[in-house]
Design a protein around this motif. Sequence first.
Motif, PDB file in Angstrom:
ATOM      1  N   MET A  89       0.889  -1.205  -0.040  1.00 48.89           N
ATOM      2  CA  MET A  89       0.010   0.158   0.074  1.00 48.89           C
ATOM      3  C   MET A  89       0.931   1.191  -0.028  1.00 48.89           C
ATOM      4  N   MET A  90       1.985   1.333   0.926  1.00 47.32           N
ATOM      5  CA  MET A  90       2.971   2.364   0.738  1.00 47.32           C
ATOM      6  C   MET A  90       3.710   2.666  -0.624  1.00 47.32           C
ATOM      7  N   LEU A  91       3.792   1.491  -1.228  1.00 46.16           N
ATOM      8  CA  LEU A  91       4.596   1.527  -2.494  1.00 46.16           C
ATOM      9  C   LEU A  91       3.484   2.257  -3.519  1.00 46.16           C
ATOM     10  N   ALA A  92       2.260   1.780  -3.295  1.00 43.56           N
ATOM     11  CA  ALA A  92       1.096   2.314  -4.350  1.00 43.56           C
ATOM     12  C   ALA A  92       1.125   3.773  -4.055  1.00 43.56           C
ATOM     13  N   ARG A  93       1.077   4.288  -2.793  1.00 46.00           N
ATOM     14  CA  ARG A  93       0.891   5.600  -2.535  1.00 46.00           C
ATOM     15  C   ARG A  93       2.054   6.436  -3.194  1.00 46.00           C
ATOM     16  N   TRP A  94       3.289   5.949  -3.039  1.00 47.74           N
ATOM     17  CA  TRP A  94       4.468   6.328  -3.609  1.00 47.74           C
ATOM     18  C   TRP A  94       4.503   6.395  -5.072  1.00 47.74           C
ATOM     19  N   LEU A  95       4.026   5.241  -5.806  1.00 43.19           N
ATOM     20  CA  LEU A  95       4.249   5.274  -7.460  1.00 43.19           C
ATOM     21  C   LEU A  95       3.023   5.871  -7.988  1.00 43.19           C
ATOM     22  N   GLU A  96       1.721   5.918  -7.242  1.00 46.98           N
ATOM     23  CA  GLU A  96       0.538   6.432  -7.839  1.00 46.98           C
ATOM     24  C   GLU A  96      -0.258   7.488  -7.048  1.00 46.98           C
ATOM     25  N   PRO A  97       0.283   8.592  -6.555  1.00 44.63           N
ATOM     26  CA  PRO A  97      -0.176   9.370  -5.657  1.00 44.63           C
ATOM     27  C   PRO A  97      -1.139  10.058  -5.938  1.00 44.63           C
ATOM     28  N   GLN A  98      -1.873   9.912  -7.213  1.00 42.90           N
ATOM     29  CA  GLN A  98      -2.982  10.654  -7.723  1.00 42.90           C
ATOM     30  C   GLN A  98      -4.127   9.655  -7.346  1.00 42.90           C
ATOM     31  N   ARG A  99      -4.001   8.573  -6.760  1.00 42.19           N
ATOM     32  CA  ARG A  99      -5.304   7.777  -6.549  1.00 42.19           C
ATOM     33  C   ARG A  99      -5.969   8.111  -5.678  1.00 42.19           C
ATOM     34  N   SER A 100      -7.541   7.900  -5.665  1.00 39.48           N
ATOM     35  CA  SER A 100      -8.258   8.239  -4.646  1.00 39.48           C
ATOM     36  C   SER A 100      -8.367   7.167  -3.591  1.00 39.48           C
ATOM     37  N   GLY A 101      -7.907   5.792  -3.883  1.00 38.14           N
ATOM     38  CA  GLY A 101      -8.065   4.890  -2.974  1.00 38.14           C
ATOM     39  C   GLY A 101      -6.972   3.751  -2.949  1.00 38.14           C
ATOM     40  N   TYR A 102      -6.616   3.022  -2.072  1.00 34.86           N
ATOM     41  CA  TYR A 102      -5.553   1.975  -2.363  1.00 34.86           C
ATOM     42  C   TYR A 102      -5.901   0.578  -1.673  1.00 34.86           C
ATOM     43  N   GLY A 103      -6.958   0.417  -1.992  1.00 31.74           N
ATOM     44  CA  GLY A 103      -7.486  -0.856  -1.373  1.00 31.74           C
ATOM     45  C   GLY A 103      -7.013  -2.179  -2.343  1.00 31.74           C
ATOM     46  N   LEU A 104      -6.921  -3.296  -1.792  1.00 32.03           N
ATOM     47  CA  LEU A 104      -6.092  -4.195  -2.442  1.00 32.03           C
ATOM     48  C   LEU A 104      -7.084  -4.570  -3.775  1.00 32.03           C
ATOM     49  N   ASP A 105      -8.258  -4.781  -3.701  1.00 32.01           N
ATOM     50  CA  ASP A 105      -9.082  -4.982  -5.102  1.00 32.01           C
ATOM     51  C   ASP A 105      -8.743  -4.069  -6.081  1.00 32.01           C
ATOM     52  N   GLU A 106      -8.957  -2.495  -5.651  1.00 28.86           N
ATOM     53  CA  GLU A 106      -8.679  -1.517  -6.682  1.00 28.86           C
ATOM     54  C   GLU A 106      -7.326  -1.710  -7.223  1.00 28.86           C
ATOM     55  N   LEU A 107      -6.267  -1.904  -6.534  1.00 31.86           N
ATOM     56  CA  LEU A 107      -4.878  -1.860  -7.015  1.00 31.86           C
ATOM     57  C   LEU A 107      -4.707  -3.220  -8.107  1.00 31.86           C
ATOM     58  N   LEU A 108      -5.215  -4.317  -7.549  1.00 28.30           N
ATOM     59  CA  LEU A 108      -5.106  -5.488  -8.498  1.00 28.30           C
ATOM     60  C   LEU A 108      -5.718  -5.382  -9.812  1.00 28.30           C
TER      61      LEU A 108
END
Length: 245
Positions: free
Chosen positions: A177-196
């Motif tokens: 989740m921290m990786l996703a926040r760093w790599l894709e800061p524009q996202r509105s949500g970082y739940g596992l389903d959304e990222l998958l």
Amino acid sequence: MKEPSRGNNGFWNSFRQGGVPSAIASMMGTPTAQHMAFLRSLMRENRRPETLRTPLHELDAVVFDLETTGFAPQHGDEILSFGAVRVIGGKVVEEEQFYTLVKTKNRIPEHIAELTGITTEMSQDAPQLLNGLHDFMSFVGGRVLIAHASAHDKSFLNAALWKTSKVRLSHRVIDTMMLARWLEPQRSGYGLDELLQSRNIEIKGRHHALEDAMMTARLWGAYLDDISKMNVVTLSDLYHHLSHE
């Protein structure tokens, strides 16, 4: 499924030669004393500095997930199951997986049973927490841990380790989740389903600890591809970048 390692022979030889006080062994019974001593030894020896210099594409890690009865171990919520898979760099080692249910002290709430598929009856036939924890940590060994929204899993692991062996988790952890926040800061949500979904990773068996670990492992592989293009080479580099987010 590969049987998890039970620890190295040197440790068990040390134990047989008196590595654990005999009073503990006689009070707890040898298997339980062995489990406690193994967990304590692993936590003491785990944080090797050379791990930080490991290139990420060579990193030997375990992606894991826990299913639990709630969100607050300090208020009596319990671990239901452990699931884990080994990865080397971004490659999932399919044949090295771990899964176990563990026995709970309380009845599993109906909505949790519906979500996870784990019933109170299934739990009562499962290994005790200390046994499941020992087998899980034997599978992990000294490897880096990877999890999604790792604070939840770490809080339950720490509660279980302290309850059973009076130690805290000392492993290095990477949080997808921290990786996703760093790599894709524009996202509105970082739940596992959304990222998958965003990485076209098939979602199946959600809220099963092993299935969630497998999907998170594939997500880690996708992020590692992105990270490799950013002059982030070692685990130390990665931690440095994440600490500045």
